[in-house]
Design an enzyme around this catalytic site. Structure first.
Site, PDB file in Angstrom:
ATOM      1  N   GLY A 137       0.836  -1.202   0.000  1.00 48.47           N
ATOM      2  CA  GLY A 137       0.000   0.000   0.000  1.00 48.47           C
ATOM      3  C   GLY A 137       0.865   1.244   0.000  1.00 48.47           C
ATOM      4  O   GLY A 137       0.593   2.223   0.693  1.00 48.47           O
ATOM      5  N   ASP A 167      -2.589  -7.590  -5.031  1.00 48.80           N
ATOM      6  CA  ASP A 167      -3.557  -7.369  -3.966  1.00 48.80           C
ATOM      7  C   ASP A 167      -3.130  -8.249  -2.797  1.00 48.80           C
ATOM      8  O   ASP A 167      -3.074  -9.478  -2.934  1.00 48.80           O
ATOM      9  CB  ASP A 167      -4.949  -7.763  -4.467  1.00 48.80           C
ATOM     10  CG  ASP A 167      -6.032  -7.565  -3.415  1.00 48.80           C
ATOM     11  OD1 ASP A 167      -5.703  -7.216  -2.266  1.00 48.80           O
ATOM     12  OD2 ASP A 167      -7.224  -7.777  -3.740  1.00 48.80           O
ATOM     13  N   VAL A 168      -2.815  -7.653  -1.659  1.00 50.91           N
ATOM     14  CA  VAL A 168      -2.301  -8.436  -0.522  1.00 50.91           C
ATOM     15  C   VAL A 168      -3.275  -9.527  -0.071  1.00 50.91           C
ATOM     16  O   VAL A 168      -2.871 -10.508   0.548  1.00 50.91           O
ATOM     17  CB  VAL A 168      -1.949  -7.529   0.688  1.00 50.91           C
ATOM     18  CG1 VAL A 168      -0.804  -6.578   0.342  1.00 50.91           C
ATOM     19  CG2 VAL A 168      -3.156  -6.769   1.214  1.00 50.91           C
ATOM     20  N   TYR A 181     -12.509  -2.883  11.697  1.00 48.17           N
ATOM     21  CA  TYR A 181     -11.139  -2.354  11.621  1.00 48.17           C
ATOM     22  C   TYR A 181     -10.400  -2.583  12.951  1.00 48.17           C
ATOM     23  O   TYR A 181      -9.234  -2.971  12.976  1.00 48.17           O
ATOM     24  CB  TYR A 181     -11.214  -0.862  11.287  1.00 48.17           C
ATOM     25  CG  TYR A 181      -9.898  -0.209  10.926  1.00 48.17           C
ATOM     26  CD1 TYR A 181      -9.230  -0.538   9.746  1.00 48.17           C
ATOM     27  CD2 TYR A 181      -9.342   0.774  11.745  1.00 48.17           C
ATOM     28  CE1 TYR A 181      -8.035   0.089   9.396  1.00 48.17           C
ATOM     29  CE2 TYR A 181      -8.151   1.406  11.404  1.00 48.17           C
ATOM     30  CZ  TYR A 181      -7.501   1.051  10.228  1.00 48.17           C
ATOM     31  OH  TYR A 181      -6.317   1.676   9.896  1.00 48.17           O
TER      32      TYR A 181
END
Length: 250
Positions: free
Chosen positions: A15, A67-68, A161
């Site tokens: 990112g 994409d991780v 999150y």
């Protein structure tokens, strides 16, 4: 006798195209002698811009797309990169990729739960698990996980999150103990409110009243801490979660 070429050393930032990730790439280029491997998922133009800024401060690097969340893509892209860079070693891993899908838990869609957990927690696993063996063989490495004040104190409207970052904090502490003997440190950096795209919609004027420092942090301030943890100067710090939040939770 053939002269042995010293391996080129890299720092991978997931990112890395925007926000804190971009600031980290630039700071590492300024402070340390690593080439940057700038990961991005979809915004190639932003990743190229980060690379330009890295080069502008005298650093070098390249961009890498994956994409991780996609374990197969992570492995195939990193293996292909290694194939093309046979003399290269990734010594520093900054697991920075993360997304938010905020909302009250009672109305949270299953995909908003899963996507946030997948990016932060499974992203950490997919990237670090693939690269950790080389760090162990080389007997040196730095793993730095970007977490959040939400993962420590929990933030209403961010149950997903908070869960994802809390899990990465626990993983950081466990992995640190497994690899410490090989001169590999594993630490987490927990920012509070930092000025980035991610916090652009927040009411800064209202929220800063909660912060003892009375302001949002800058991405560069976080990047300075990451740069220190990526350096040899931090060799006796491992398994730590370092808050950088203006005193909002300390």
């Amino acid at each position: 006798m053939e002269k042995k070429v010293a391996p080129k050393k890299y720092a991978l930032v997931t990112g890395g195209s925007r926000g804190i990730g971009r600031a980290v790439c630039i700071q590492l280029a300024k402070d340390l002698s690593y080439s940057l491997l700038i990961n991005y998922n979809s915004n190639e133009a932003a990743a190229q811009e980060t690379l330009k800024e890295v080069e502008a401060v005298g650093g070098s690097g390249e961009i890498i797309q994956f994409d991780v969340v996609n374990a197969e893509a992570v492995v195939s892209k990193l293996e292909a990169w290694q194939e093309n860079h046979k003399d290269a070693i990734i010594e520093v891993i900054v697991n920075n990729a993360g997304i938010t899908k905020d909302g009250l838990f009672m109305w949270m869609k299953p995909e908003d739960w899963t996507n946030v957990i997948n990016t932060s927690l499974n992203g950490f696993f997919n990237v670090t698990n693939h690269l950790i063996q080389k760090l162990l063989v080389n007997r040196y490495g730095r793993v730095i996980n970007m977490v959040s004040v939400s993962g420590l104190k929990g933030t209403p409207g961010q149950t997903n999150y908070s869960a994802a970052k809390g899990a990465v904090i626990a993983a950081t502490k466990a992995l640190a103990q497994e690899v410490a003997k090989r001169n590999i440190t594993v630490n987490a950096v927990a920012p509070g409110f930092i000025k980035t795209d991610m916090t652009g919609d927040l009411d800064e004027k209202e929220l800063k009243k909660m912060i003892p420092a009375n302001r949002f942090g800058e991405a560069e301030e976080v990047a300075n801490l990451v740069s220190f943890l990526a350096s040899e100067k931090s060799s006796y710090i491992t398994g730590e979660v370092i808050n950088i939040n203006g005193g909002i939770y300390s």
